[in-house]
Design a protein around this motif. Sequence first.
Motif, short mmCIF file in Angstrom:
data_model
loop_
_atom_site.label_atom_id
_atom_site.label_comp_id
_atom_site.label_asym_id
_atom_site.label_seq_id
_atom_site.Cartn_x
_atom_site.Cartn_y
_atom_site.Cartn_z
N ILE A 142 18.03 65.78 -4.64
CA ILE A 142 16.86 64.92 -4.70
C ILE A 142 16.87 64.18 -6.04
CG2 ILE A 142 15.46 66.42 -3.23
CD1 ILE A 142 13.98 67.32 -5.81
N ALA B 163 16.98 72.22 -2.80
CA ALA B 163 16.66 70.88 -3.32
C ALA B 163 17.00 70.88 -4.80
CB ALA B 163 15.20 70.52 -3.10
N LEU C 169 8.37 67.37 -4.65
CA LEU C 169 9.43 66.96 -3.73
C LEU C 169 10.45 68.07 -3.53
CD1 LEU C 169 10.66 64.64 -2.03
CD2 LEU C 169 11.91 63.94 -4.10
N SER C 170 10.73 68.81 -4.61
CA SER C 170 11.72 69.88 -4.49
C SER C 170 11.25 70.96 -3.52
CB SER C 170 12.03 70.48 -5.88
OG SER C 170 11.00 71.34 -6.33
N VAL D 141 8.51 65.33 -8.92
CA VAL D 141 9.82 65.92 -8.66
C VAL D 141 9.67 67.37 -8.21
CG1 VAL D 141 11.99 66.67 -9.73
CG2 VAL D 141 11.11 64.38 -10.17
N HIS E 169 21.26 70.34 -1.14
CA HIS E 169 20.60 69.06 -0.87
C HIS E 169 20.11 68.48 -2.19
CE1 HIS E 169 18.32 66.08 1.42
NE2 HIS E 169 17.33 66.29 0.57
N LYS F 203 11.50 69.41 0.15
CA LYS F 203 12.85 69.29 0.70
C LYS F 203 13.53 70.65 0.86
CE LYS F 203 12.64 64.88 1.12
NZ LYS F 203 12.51 64.28 2.49
N ALA G 206 17.49 68.73 -8.28
CA ALA G 206 17.15 67.49 -8.97
C ALA G 206 18.35 66.94 -9.73
CB ALA G 206 15.98 67.71 -9.92
#
Length: 225
Positions: free
Chosen positions: A199, A129, A118-119, A115, A197, A122, A131
């Motif tokens: 995620i 980003a 990914l943050s 996570v 955004h 993105k 979560a």
Amino acid sequence: MNKAAIIVAGGRGTRMGSPIPKQYLEIGGKPVLMHTLEVFYQLDPSIKIVLVIPATDFPLWDELCHKFGFGVSHEVVAGGKSRFQSVKNGLDSLQWEEGLVAIHDGVRPFVSPEVVALSFEKAQLHGSAIAVVPLKDSIRKLTDENKSFYQERQYFRLVQTPQTFDLKMIKQAFDVTELHHFTDDATVYEHQGWQVHLIAGNSENIKITTPEDMEYAQFLLQRNS
């Protein structure tokens, strides 16, 4: 790309009912906060970690780092009177003109490295980003008239951290007067008129607040060991 993580841990442990703030309580043989910092360090040792805690906690934190032989490199910054002020202090400590910064609750030690990674990915693409996880239970909306109405839960998400941003943008967002609806970093960012955004977070990424949370944290550690 410069990357930083601001770990905010200003809680006083009121709901935990403990004389020691929850971020310093031990799970798995060391304080909660150390588990949290290790997630970011183990993902990428080059991430600059900024730990924001009350200035009055500095001696305790130094003592704990010595006691547990904690070797994760990090900078300690004094927090403010609110989470907003604490995050702003952390941001002000970063001297870079450009980069990415993940803002994370110190008492969320079970965020998955995937996570976090990914943050950053993105946020570089979209500027932010956040979560989030879906709701499992049905929900109802309460009114001032003491009525309630069913809500479609698929249109709602529970917000977690990290909340990761383009550094220049989030610094601009925090260069405002604090408002009551700034419940997290995403709301500060949105105040500029920017869309956040989302995620997918991970369900284990709980915010340790109560004694029951500590019990669940011990379970997660045993399960993952």
